[in-house]
Write a protein that holds these residues in place. Structure first.
Motif: not given
Length: 225
Positions: A87-94, A140-144
């Motif tokens: 749910r984090a806006e920034d994929p890296w921060e997530g 999470l990985v694919e989103r980043a």
């Protein structure tokens, strides 16, 4: 090969004293397994809990049953970390935030590290809890990677290896500088960025020569046959 547990009998409400003993045993197990890992025995747990070993075996017929009761909730906590990270806006921060939070749990609990990185204690509930995490971590990985912030050749299966590396640092330095793993994780995450830029400030100082020598002297090697 994972060992299967015998089907559990229908649950009946425990008497108050029995439930207190159960809670005391699980609390003791968290301490004992957290400090010593899964090499600890049910006798060790009983001693720490201040109960007879027969009391432990009445509640938990084997170490496998006790491990399952202890760690399924923690796996659910890690799954919730992954859901929050998505749910984090920034994929890296997530991605990075999830990695930090999972590492903090692992750092404080040797038993959890061993259960997470092994299928020896792979009973039904443990295996099911692990399986629920896999799609979330993969996402999470694919989103980043889709956002171009995580290197494209990183795989979800690299995450357990990352934690295995951190676990080695934790074991090596826990008696000297128990927070040193934070320094190592910061460096690892910088190396996982798709386009490394300015280095992240490291959250912990390095070992000096004396501390490194002390860690080497105190590190317990596996017993040679």
């Amino acid at each position: 090969m994972a060992r299967e547990l015998a089907p559990a009998a229908p649950a009946r409400p425990l008497r108050r004293d029995a439930e207190l003993n159960r809670q005391r045993i699980i609390a003791a197990a968290h301490t004992v397994f957290g400090e010593r890992g899964l090499e600890a025995t049910l006798d060790d747990v009983a001693h720490h809990a201040g109960v007879g070993v027969g009391t432990v075996y009445r509640r938990f017929p084997s170490k496998e049953h006790l491990v399952e009761a202890m760690f399924v909730d923690q796996f659910e906590t890690i799954r919730e970390f992954a859901e929050e990270a998505l749910r984090a806006e920034d994929p890296w921060e997530g991605f990075a935030g999830f990695t930090w939070r999972a590492a903090e749990l692992h750092a404080g609990d040797r038993g959890l590290r061993e259960v997470m990185l092994s299928n020896v204690f792979g009973q039904e509930r443990v295996a099911e809890a692990k399986s629920r995490m896999v799609p979330l971590i993969t996402e999470l990985v694919e989103r980043a990677q889709t956002a171009g912030v995580l290197r494209a050749d990183f795989m979800p299966t690299d995450i357990p290896l990352l934690h295995q590396m951190l676990g080695s640092v934790i074991e090596f330095t826990h008696g000297i500088q128990p927070e040193l793993w934070r320094r190592c994780l910061a460096m690892l995450l910088d190396g996982l960025r798709a386009e490394p830029g300015r280095a992240t400030p490291l959250p912990h100082p390095p070992l000096d020569v004396e501390a490194l020598d002390e860690a080497m002297c105190s590190f317990r090697l596996p017993r040679l046959r």
